[in-house]
Design an enzyme around this catalytic site. Structure first.
Site, PDB file in Angstrom:
ATOM      1  N   GLN A  70       5.315  -0.514   1.622  1.00 51.55           N
ATOM      2  CA  GLN A  70       5.508  -0.172  -0.005  1.00 51.55           C
ATOM      3  C   GLN A  70       6.435  -1.302  -0.201  1.00 51.55           C
ATOM      4  O   GLN A  70       7.418  -1.919   0.363  1.00 51.55           O
ATOM      5  CB  GLN A  70       6.369   1.206   0.070  1.00 51.55           C
ATOM      6  CG  GLN A  70       5.650   2.272   0.382  1.00 51.55           C
ATOM      7  CD  GLN A  70       5.628   2.804   1.773  1.00 51.55           C
ATOM      8  OE1 GLN A  70       5.997   1.906   2.781  1.00 51.55           O
ATOM      9  NE2 GLN A  70       5.548   3.898   2.107  1.00 51.55           N
ATOM     10  N   GLU A  71       6.414  -1.436  -1.542  1.00 50.63           N
ATOM     11  CA  GLU A  71       7.082  -2.718  -2.220  1.00 50.63           C
ATOM     12  C   GLU A  71       8.618  -2.786  -1.748  1.00 50.63           C
ATOM     13  O   GLU A  71       9.408  -3.658  -1.577  1.00 50.63           O
ATOM     14  CB  GLU A  71       6.824  -2.778  -3.605  1.00 50.63           C
ATOM     15  CG  GLU A  71       7.513  -3.974  -4.248  1.00 50.63           C
ATOM     16  CD  GLU A  71       7.306  -4.012  -5.639  1.00 50.63           C
ATOM     17  OE1 GLU A  71       7.585  -4.883  -6.175  1.00 50.63           O
ATOM     18  OE2 GLU A  71       6.397  -2.971  -6.281  1.00 50.63           O
TER      19      GLU A  71
END
Length: 197
Positions: A70-71
């Site tokens: 995930q970012e």
């Protein structure tokens, strides 16, 4: 004499190569890890932190770290880099004067995710520029090849400009994490690279 000792030691010692598995969220990293481990599809959820499993191929031990993509988690990937090395025997390496260590990165790319391929490219080159990964070998899995309208491994290779990578051994492999197709070929490439170290 030192190199002979190192080779003999490595023959008797279980060499364990640490590997980091990275890629954007939903690329199939965890599914690939558990296909390696159990040869079956395991229901997964987004990885927060990491999953760690040992995979043995032809007496070569890979300790694989599947890191969340995930970012918000990508900025922490570099905390895993310094431990991505051959950890068979520090004493044998020191006694033989061997300082080169074996490092592996597996980058998993979702072959259907054209919109975020630029982000995968950016993350790849950021990793390759990192001091702790300067000698890393890179395996790119072009995942989800079973999906309609997916990009081929050749298309992904061209977009990622893999041919410009001169200071890291690399290999791109088409695969499907759900069926396991292509995964063995990727592991075989890693095992052959591990044998060269």
């Amino acid at each position: 004499m030192g190199l002979i000792f190192a080779k003999l030691w490595s023959y008797f010692c279980n060499q364990e190569h640490k590997v980091i598995i990275v890629g954007l969220d939903n690329a199939g990293k965890t599914t690939i890890l558990y296909q390696f481990l159990m040869n079956e599809v395991v229901h997964t959820s987004p990885t927060i932190g990491s999953n760690v499993e040992e995979i043995v191929v032809k007496n070569t031990h890979f300790l694989m770290w599947d890191i969340g993509g995930q970012e918000s988690l990508r900025s922490s990937w570099n905390t895993y880099y310094s431990n991505t090395e051959l950890v068979c025997s520090f004493r044998a390496q020191t006694a033989a004067g061997v300082t080169d260590v074996s490092r592996f990165i597996i980058l998993v790319v979702d072959s259907t995710d054209r919109e975020r391929l630029a982000i995968s490219k950016e993350e790849l080159y950021r990793m390759l520029a990192h001091e702790d990964l300067r000698k890393a070998a890179v395996l790119i899995f072009a995942n989800k090849q079973d999906m309609k309208d997916c990009m081929s491994a050749a298309e992904i290779s061209k977009y990622l400009t893999l041919s410009s990578i001169k200071d890291h051994p690399w290999h791109i492999q088409s695969c499907c994490a759900l069926t396991g197709e292509g995964l063995c070929q990727g592991l075989e490439w890693m095992t052959s690279r591990a044998g060269l170290r």
